[in-house]
Design an enzyme around this catalytic site. Structure first.
Site, PDB file in Angstrom:
ATOM      1  N   GLU A  34       0.882  -1.169   0.000  1.00  0.00           N
ATOM      2  CA  GLU A  34       0.000   0.000   0.000  1.00  0.00           C
ATOM      3  C   GLU A  34       0.923   1.223   0.000  1.00  0.00           C
ATOM      4  O   GLU A  34       1.827   1.306   0.840  1.00  0.00           O
ATOM      5  CB  GLU A  34      -0.871   0.003   1.265  1.00  0.00           C
ATOM      6  CG  GLU A  34      -1.836   1.165   1.217  1.00  0.00           C
ATOM      7  CD  GLU A  34      -2.772   1.253   2.423  1.00  0.00           C
ATOM      8  OE1 GLU A  34      -2.709   0.394   3.306  1.00  0.00           O
ATOM      9  OE2 GLU A  34      -3.556   2.222   2.454  1.00  0.00           O
ATOM     10  N   ARG A 259       5.694 -12.946   9.307  1.00  0.00           N
ATOM     11  CA  ARG A 259       6.353 -11.683   8.994  1.00  0.00           C
ATOM     12  C   ARG A 259       7.697 -11.617   9.708  1.00  0.00           C
ATOM     13  O   ARG A 259       7.941 -12.320  10.679  1.00  0.00           O
ATOM     14  CB  ARG A 259       5.484 -10.491   9.377  1.00  0.00           C
ATOM     15  CG  ARG A 259       5.182 -10.361  10.849  1.00  0.00           C
ATOM     16  CD  ARG A 259       4.476  -9.030  11.150  1.00  0.00           C
ATOM     17  NE  ARG A 259       3.414  -8.714  10.231  1.00  0.00           N
ATOM     18  CZ  ARG A 259       3.353  -7.559   9.528  1.00  0.00           C
ATOM     19  NH1 ARG A 259       4.277  -6.636   9.656  1.00  0.00           N
ATOM     20  NH2 ARG A 259       2.350  -7.331   8.718  1.00  0.00           N
ATOM     21  N   LYS A 269       4.753   0.539   9.031  1.00  0.00           N
ATOM     22  CA  LYS A 269       4.804   1.854   8.400  1.00  0.00           C
ATOM     23  C   LYS A 269       4.162   2.910   9.288  1.00  0.00           C
ATOM     24  O   LYS A 269       4.618   4.041   9.329  1.00  0.00           O
ATOM     25  CB  LYS A 269       4.086   1.796   7.051  1.00  0.00           C
ATOM     26  CG  LYS A 269       4.943   1.218   5.952  1.00  0.00           C
ATOM     27  CD  LYS A 269       4.189   1.157   4.646  1.00  0.00           C
ATOM     28  CE  LYS A 269       3.223   0.016   4.639  1.00  0.00           C
ATOM     29  NZ  LYS A 269       2.545  -0.183   3.356  1.00  0.00           N
TER      30      LYS A 269
HETATM   31  P1  ATP Z   1       2.929  -2.265   7.705  1.00  0.00           P
HETATM   32  O1  ATP Z   1       2.183  -2.821   8.866  1.00  0.00           O
HETATM   33  O2  ATP Z   1       4.384  -2.066   7.954  1.00  0.00           O
HETATM   34  O3  ATP Z   1       2.266  -1.096   7.068  1.00  0.00           O
HETATM   35  P2  ATP Z   1       1.701  -3.832   5.757  1.00  0.00           P
HETATM   36  O4  ATP Z   1       1.606  -5.315   5.758  1.00  0.00           O
HETATM   37  O5  ATP Z   1       0.488  -3.051   6.067  1.00  0.00           O
HETATM   38  O6  ATP Z   1       2.907  -3.438   6.666  1.00  0.00           O
HETATM   39  P3  ATP Z   1       1.770  -3.508   2.947  1.00  0.00           P
HETATM   40  O7  ATP Z   1       2.211  -2.354   2.151  1.00  0.00           O
HETATM   41  O8  ATP Z   1       0.335  -3.849   2.939  1.00  0.00           O
HETATM   42  O9  ATP Z   1       2.289  -3.286   4.416  1.00  0.00           O
HETATM   43  O10 ATP Z   1       2.644  -4.793   2.625  1.00  0.00           O
HETATM   44  C1  ATP Z   1       3.046  -5.237   1.375  1.00  0.00           C
HETATM   45  C2  ATP Z   1       3.457  -6.671   1.525  1.00  0.00           C
HETATM   46  O11 ATP Z   1       4.571  -6.775   2.408  1.00  0.00           O
HETATM   47  C3  ATP Z   1       2.347  -7.519   2.114  1.00  0.00           C
HETATM   48  O12 ATP Z   1       2.244  -8.691   1.349  1.00  0.00           O
HETATM   49  C4  ATP Z   1       2.798  -7.773   3.518  1.00  0.00           C
HETATM   50  O13 ATP Z   1       2.326  -8.991   3.978  1.00  0.00           O
HETATM   51  C5  ATP Z   1       4.321  -7.750   3.388  1.00  0.00           C
HETATM   52  N1  ATP Z   1       4.959  -7.361   4.646  1.00  0.00           N
HETATM   53  C6  ATP Z   1       4.745  -6.247   5.374  1.00  0.00           C
HETATM   54  N2  ATP Z   1       5.471  -6.249   6.516  1.00  0.00           N
HETATM   55  C7  ATP Z   1       6.170  -7.403   6.503  1.00  0.00           C
HETATM   56  C8  ATP Z   1       7.117  -8.007   7.403  1.00  0.00           C
HETATM   57  N3  ATP Z   1       7.459  -7.414   8.557  1.00  0.00           N
HETATM   58  N4  ATP Z   1       7.632  -9.206   7.066  1.00  0.00           N
HETATM   59  C9  ATP Z   1       7.289  -9.804   5.908  1.00  0.00           C
HETATM   60  N5  ATP Z   1       6.424  -9.299   5.024  1.00  0.00           N
HETATM   61  C10 ATP Z   1       5.857  -8.115   5.309  1.00  0.00           C
HETATM   62 MG    MG Z   2      -0.995  -2.005   5.588  1.00  0.00          MG
END
Ligand code: ATP
Ligand code: MG
Length: 554
Positions: A34, A259, A269
């Site tokens: 995102e 994760r 983020k």
């Molecule tokens: P955040 O909570 O940091 O915003 P998110 O999962 O909301 O992370 P996205 O932009 O939706 O962030 O993530 C893009 C991809 O990266 C998704 O497939 C998510 O599962 C993966 N991802 C995010 N954080 C991690 C992590 N700590 N380890 C492995 N994969 C991750």
């Molecule tokens: Mg997110």
């Protein structure tokens, strides 16, 4: 870079099986960030996994911006994400935006309404939450649940046409308010938000929810294996429900993995944005941030991050990886690449009283202690030098073998010097030490007359290049910042950065450019900072010390 993630893991086994049984001829994965912030090391794990699998199985991989939440998203983030994925060493086959599918999603929602599987609901957010029930109690049906298909179609169109305020109505899937899986209790599919979208502008004032949008996006793109983190495990059957009920042609399979969490690191983020917004750090690319742009500026290499991701592998169990493992891969990668140089971080003047005033010698010193093929360089040496303050003690403690009055040490690649005098300012601080050198002891001369117990590095004062050195410790003191009950903003390490004004030898660094890496003897690996270096002064970020000294707090 093939075989990037070739450590055997359960996802690979699923893919191998799907290819062998003919379920798929080839695979398509996607990385779906995102664009609401900068990517972090956790995302690197997901990137290495998705791009690595596509590469290893001769499949394809899409970079897809999951941009269904206009209020939080921005093109700044879109651009940084593209840059970061490329920097990590990956190329996508196709670049897509979820917002490109808004028309198609809208049509699929209408299909659900027509099938009696979705309805417009007037309950507000709080009411919806109340009606939803709990893990132990079933939910209560919304009074709007049994609106006619015609009324739903009409209201949904009015939602789309902007006839209602934000929050006044939502579109919900009509599934089962007493399902043991709370995700099935009539989840919201569309909400109203009168806001400008970075891609579609003001065309839409209704936006799809993640749970609905994501499976549709995957299916439209023909994704075969939709890999996400464990918190989506409970949503998998809802994902499948949407794919089925929306009558999507392609049926993607969602697979969850754990994760990445790192010790002493916040990895979300939202929290990273808070660090930026509250001025705790100097932007998303602050060298203390675990963002890809931060670690790049700090001097991390993409190779070391990829090697690290391969090492940690992929599993189904959440765990926290010690950030020192990443440091290990950094040292491994930088050791053969980064030229050696002598730099003094906290300078103390050393005067060799028996060395001729105007003489300058060019001493030949090796460029890489572990690799002769890297050759040697000539380093100036003269009467006045800088050494590290730490390499001198007026009153030595036990087992201190470096300089103190009456003691002799080797200056690396040069001579033995013996300390005779200590010069102090009016406050009693040591400002200069006076030594004598022994010309017989020149390095490489084969001198065996006597031995010294330590060798210290130095920089010739006359030819020294003034530099700034920035040293870092983890930004977060607690090794488990996600621990319940502790707010990460209360765990900020007050010593996370130390800025030092020192000197480097001229030879190695005279043509140094932004992001060039060096190993400063005894002080660690450093990289030229992209933000603060000027043509008059180089600023070096310490990527990683030679050995780890930081002890996480419990
Ligand atoms: P955040 O909570 O940091 O915003 P998110 O999962 O909301 O992370 P996205 O932009 O939706 O962030 O993530 C893009 C991809 O990266 C998704 O497939 C998510 O599962 C993966 N991802 C995010 N954080 C991690 C992590 N700590 N380890 C492995 N994969 C991750
Ligand atoms: Mg997110």
């Amino acid at each position: 870079m093939s075989n990037e993630m070739n450590s055997s893991n359960f996802i690979r086994n699923i893919i191998i099986n799907d290819l062998e049984t003919g379920k798929h001829d080839s695979i398509i994965t996607r990385f779906p960030p995102e664009p609401n912030g900068y990517l972090h090391i956790g995302h690197a794990k997901s990137i290495c996994l998705n791009f690595g699998l596509a590469e290893d199985f001769n499949g394809r991989v899409n970079l897809r911006f999951d941009d269904t939440n206009p209020l939080k998203e921005d093109v700044e983030y879109v651009n940084s994400i593209k840059e970061d994925v490329k920097w990590l060493g990956f190329n996508w086959n196709n670049l897509y935006f979820a917002s490109d599918y808004f028309d198609e999603m809208y049509n699929r929602a209408i299909l659900l309404i027509k099938k009696g599987k979705a309805y417009v609901c007037d309950l507000n957010q709080d009411q919806i939450r109340e009606y939803r029930g709990t893990l132990t109690e079933p939910g209560v049906e919304s009074p709007y649940r049994n609106r006619s298909i015609e009324e739903n179609l009409e209201l949904f169109e009015k939602m789309k046409n902007g006839e209602f305020e934000d929050g006044e109505k939502v579109l919900r899937a009509k599934i089962d308010m007493s399902s043991p899986n709370i995700n099935f209790r009539d989840p919201i599919i569309y909400r109203i938000s009168h806001s400008t979208h970075h891609n579609t502008g003001d065309k839409w004032c209704i936006y799809p929810m993640y749970a609905f949008a994501h499976p549709i996006e995957d299916a439209i793109e023909g994704i075969t294996h939709s890999i996400c983190t464990l918190e989506f495990e409970d949503q998998r059957s809802l994902y499948d429900w949407f794919v089925r009920e929306c009558e999507m042609e392609n049926v993607p399979r969602q697979i969850e993995f754990a994760r990445l969490n790192l010790t002493n690191t916040v990895m979300s983020k939202r929290k990273l944005k808070q660090l930026v917004d509250e001025g705790v750090v100097d932007g998303w690319d602050d060298p203390r941030m675990p963002t890809i742009s931060g670690v790049r500026r700090r001097g991390y290499t993409s190779e070391s991050i990829r090697n690290f991701c391969r090492e940690i592998g992929v599993s189904k169990a959440d765990s926290t990886v010690d950030s020192q493992l990443l440091d290990y891969f950094l040292r491994e990668d930088l050791q053969p690449k980064a030229p050696l140089a002598m730099g003094v971080l906290r300078p103390l003047k050393l005067v060799i009283t028996n060395y001729p005033e105007d003489k300058v010698e060019m001493l030949e010193i090796e460029n890489n202690a572990k690799d002769e093929s890297k050759g040697t360089r000539l380093v100036p040496f003269s009467r006045e030098l800088y050494i590290e303050q730490d390499d001198f003690m007026e009153e030595p403690v036990k087992k201190y073998f470096r300089l103190f009055p009456g003691n002799e040490v080797r200056l690396k690649g040069a001579y033995f010097v013996k300390c005779n005098d200590v010069i102090k300012d009016e406050n009693g601080n040591v400002v200069e030490i006076h030594c004598t050198y022994d010309p017989e002891t020149k390095s490489g001369s084969g001198f065996t007359g006597r031995k010294v117990k330590s060798t210290i590095h130095w920089v010739d004062a006359k030819n020294a290049v003034a530099c700034e050195f920035r040293l870092f410790e983890p930004l977060i003191l607690d090794d488990d910042p996600e621990n319940e009950g502790k707010h990460f903003l209360e765990q900020i390490n007050p010593k996370s950065i130390e800025v030092l004004q020192g000197f480097s030898e001229p030879t190695q660094i005279k043509d140094a450019k932004v992001l060039d890496k060096f190993q400063f003897v005894r002080n660690g690996f450093f990289s030229v900072d992209s933000k603060y270096s000027t043509k008059d002064k180089l600023v070096f970020n310490r990527v990683v010390p030679l050995k780890s000294s930081f002890k996480p707090q419990k």
